[in-house]
Scaffold this motif. Structure first.
Motif, PDB file in Angstrom:
ATOM      1  N   SER A 196     -10.668   9.301  -8.657  1.00 26.26           N
ATOM      2  CA  SER A 196      -9.780   8.682  -7.672  1.00 26.26           C
ATOM      3  C   SER A 196      -8.977   9.702  -6.871  1.00 26.26           C
ATOM      4  N   THR A 222      -7.780   7.456  -3.842  1.00 22.88           N
ATOM      5  CA  THR A 222      -7.501   6.067  -4.229  1.00 22.88           C
ATOM      6  C   THR A 222      -6.719   5.928  -5.529  1.00 22.88           C
ATOM      7  N   ARG A 243      -4.470   8.241   4.556  1.00 16.80           N
ATOM      8  CA  ARG A 243      -4.796   7.014   3.833  1.00 16.80           C
ATOM      9  C   ARG A 243      -5.404   6.012   4.797  1.00 16.80           C
ATOM     10  N   SER A 284      -6.423   2.052   0.959  1.00 20.57           N
ATOM     11  CA  SER A 284      -5.274   1.203   0.638  1.00 20.57           C
ATOM     12  C   SER A 284      -5.710  -0.105  -0.004  1.00 20.57           C
ATOM     13  N   LEU A 303       2.285   1.720  -3.577  1.00 20.72           N
ATOM     14  CA  LEU A 303       1.307   2.110  -4.592  1.00 20.72           C
ATOM     15  C   LEU A 303       0.788   3.530  -4.395  1.00 20.72           C
ATOM     16  N   ALA A 304       0.934   4.058  -3.186  1.00 19.93           N
ATOM     17  CA  ALA A 304       0.381   5.379  -2.882  1.00 19.93           C
ATOM     18  C   ALA A 304       1.029   6.458  -3.736  1.00 19.93           C
ATOM     19  N   MET A 311      -6.654   0.454  -3.568  1.00 19.73           N
ATOM     20  CA  MET A 311      -5.456   0.659  -4.389  1.00 19.73           C
ATOM     21  C   MET A 311      -4.794  -0.669  -4.754  1.00 19.73           C
ATOM     22  N   LYS A 329      -6.919  -2.534  -7.216  1.00 17.60           N
ATOM     23  CA  LYS A 329      -6.802  -1.918  -8.540  1.00 17.60           C
ATOM     24  C   LYS A 329      -5.571  -2.439  -9.274  1.00 17.60           C
ATOM     25  N   ARG A 330      -4.435  -2.505  -8.575  1.00 17.76           N
ATOM     26  CA  ARG A 330      -3.236  -2.983  -9.235  1.00 17.76           C
ATOM     27  C   ARG A 330      -3.375  -4.458  -9.621  1.00 17.76           C
ATOM     28  N   ILE A 349      -3.455   5.234  -7.891  1.00 21.08           N
ATOM     29  CA  ILE A 349      -2.215   4.480  -7.697  1.00 21.08           C
ATOM     30  C   ILE A 349      -1.171   4.982  -8.679  1.00 21.08           C
ATOM     31  N   LYS A 350       0.079   4.768  -8.319  1.00 19.29           N
ATOM     32  CA  LYS A 350       1.156   5.163  -9.215  1.00 19.29           C
ATOM     33  C   LYS A 350       1.007   4.431 -10.547  1.00 19.29           C
ATOM     34  N   ALA A 378       0.827  -1.202   0.000  1.00 17.92           N
ATOM     35  CA  ALA A 378       0.000   0.000   0.000  1.00 17.92           C
ATOM     36  C   ALA A 378       0.863   1.254   0.000  1.00 17.92           C
TER      37      ALA A 378
END
Length: 412
Positions: A62, A67, A234, A239, A22-23, A242, A245-246, A69-70, A19
């Motif tokens: 998002s 929410t 967060r 988290s 990805l933030a 996120m 999502k990945r 993500i990179k 988490a």
């Protein structure tokens, strides 16, 4: 509340580091905030052709929910979703096409004034600004009009809470062939502000706890927790979304048809319904994956995922004409349950990383592993005294419950 899903210490540590990795960095949120506020100031300049219509610019999607993500690579952009609501216009004054034209002309002037090389683009509902190569930002700008009165009538017809209409907007859609070019009351609707309010309500205890900690860290004892935007902290729900999502992105990248990918509003809505206040990200993921399907209704043979702020809108409307998208959702959910369930009882974080690399991507796993060794030291990857030894079986998260009902009515 914190559910007990038999989660191992190492798994919990690994999920927290994932988490963190990805933030989106806070400076990216700051950059997004500067850009949409700059656009708002530009639309209110003396020379603006729309200033008299009181354009209000705000963020949705998002970034508003906290929410994003990179991007998985430098070839991908951060997608910044912006609303421009013309508060001094109504549907009696203008067509969808003409409203879009008003905004497009101003965006072209903005592009020139800010030295943006790429031309203003268009999609079904938005105009798009793509910043210079390397900026990793593009801005989808949605033209809109106030629509609270119409939405209150809709909510009243469903005997729903009419306060959910606060912030409702009418939006443009160039695929609405019969109504796009004429002045009519029949516009598509949306309510991103209402959705953001509902999203906060699903995690209010955890959100406010982290807001208070944010203010305390900065020695600000007079500010209200409501003054802290959701993206400054967060929560476990954010988290968990996120990470899912990945996983979704990686899983669907392996499929033949990119259009099958579960859209973020469905993932976010079902996750938020399933979340029950869990304080750990690992517990939140387990609870979400266990119960995510429960808010998929069956309405006369149609899968229905209701917009929490508009019960007449079905987020899964495309599943009716493209049933393969609904099938793909359940296939992805089964895969996510298997992948996370198979490692959730592990007591060694590095073993968790090894197992999840194929499901979340080597790059993010490598970076998360680096965070583990840099910030926590080698002890974080080892077994905690109270942690159970051994690995979880693939079905541990879900016990003896069937992963997917055999009949559509089971999703209700």
């Amino acid at each position: 509340m914190s559910a007990n899903f038999g989660i191992g210490y190492g798994y919990n540590v690994a999920i927290e580091k994932l988490a963190d990795e990805l933030a989106v960095p806070q400076n990216r949120f700051d950059q997004a905030e500067r850009r949409y506020k700059d656009l708002g100031e530009f639309l209110h300049r003396d020379e603006s052709s729309v200033r008299k219509f009181d354009p209000e610019v705000y963020i949705q999607g998002s970034f508003a929910l906290g929410t994003p993500i990179k991007p998985a690579s430098t070839d991908e952009d951060y997608d910044l979703d912006i609303v421009v609501a013309f508060n001094a216009l109504t549907k009696k004054h203008i067509s969808q096409a003409d409203l879009r034209s008003l905004l497009r002309d101003e965006l072209r002037a903005y592009r020139q004034a800010r030295g943006i090389q790429n031309p203003v683009g268009e999609s079904r509902r938005c105009c798009t600004l793509v910043y210079a190569d390397g900026a990793q930002f593009h801005m989808d700008v949605l033209p809109a009009l106030p629509n609270e009165g119409n939405m209150r009538m809709v909510l009243a017809s469903f005997r729903a809470d009419e306060s959910l209409a606060d912030g409702a907007i009418a939006i443009t859609d160039n695929e609405e062939i019969e109504t796009y070019h004429i002045i009519t009351d029949d516009w598509p609707g949306s309510n991103p502000r209402g959705f953001a309010t509902w999203f906060k309500s699903r995690q209010l205890e955890q959100l406010n706890e982290r807001r208070r900690a944010y203010l305390n860290e900065r020695g600000n004892v007079t500010a209200s927790v409501e003054d802290v935007p959701a993206f400054r902290v967060r929560t476990p729900l954010q988290s968990a979304i996120m990470i899912l999502k990945r996983h979704r992105d990686e899983w669907f990248a392996e499929q033949d048809d990119p259009d099958l990918k579960v859209i973020s509003v469905i993932l976010t809505t079902l996750s938020s319904h399933a979340y029950d206040g869990e304080a750990r990200v690992s517990d939140a993921i387990a609870k979400i994956l266990k119960d995510m399907h429960l808010k998929i209704e069956n309405r006369q043979g149609i899968h229905w995922i209701a917009n929490p702020t508009d019960p007449s809108e079905n987020f899964a409307d495309r599943w009716e004409t493209h049933p393969e998208r609904g099938d793909a959702f359940f296939e992805w959910l089964d895969a996510a349950r298997n992948h996370f369930g198979a490692v959730q009882g592990f007591s060694d974080a590095n073993t968790v990383f090894n197992e999840l690399a194929r499901d979340l991507g080597d790059q993010v796993i490598t970076a998360a592993r680096s965070r583990l060794s840099t910030h926590a030291g080698p002890r974080a990857a080892s077994v905690a005294p109270a942690a159970a030894a051994g690995a979880a079986s693939p079905g541990l998260v879900f016990g003896d419950e069937p992963r997917r009902p055999t009949e559509p009515k089971g999703f209700g």
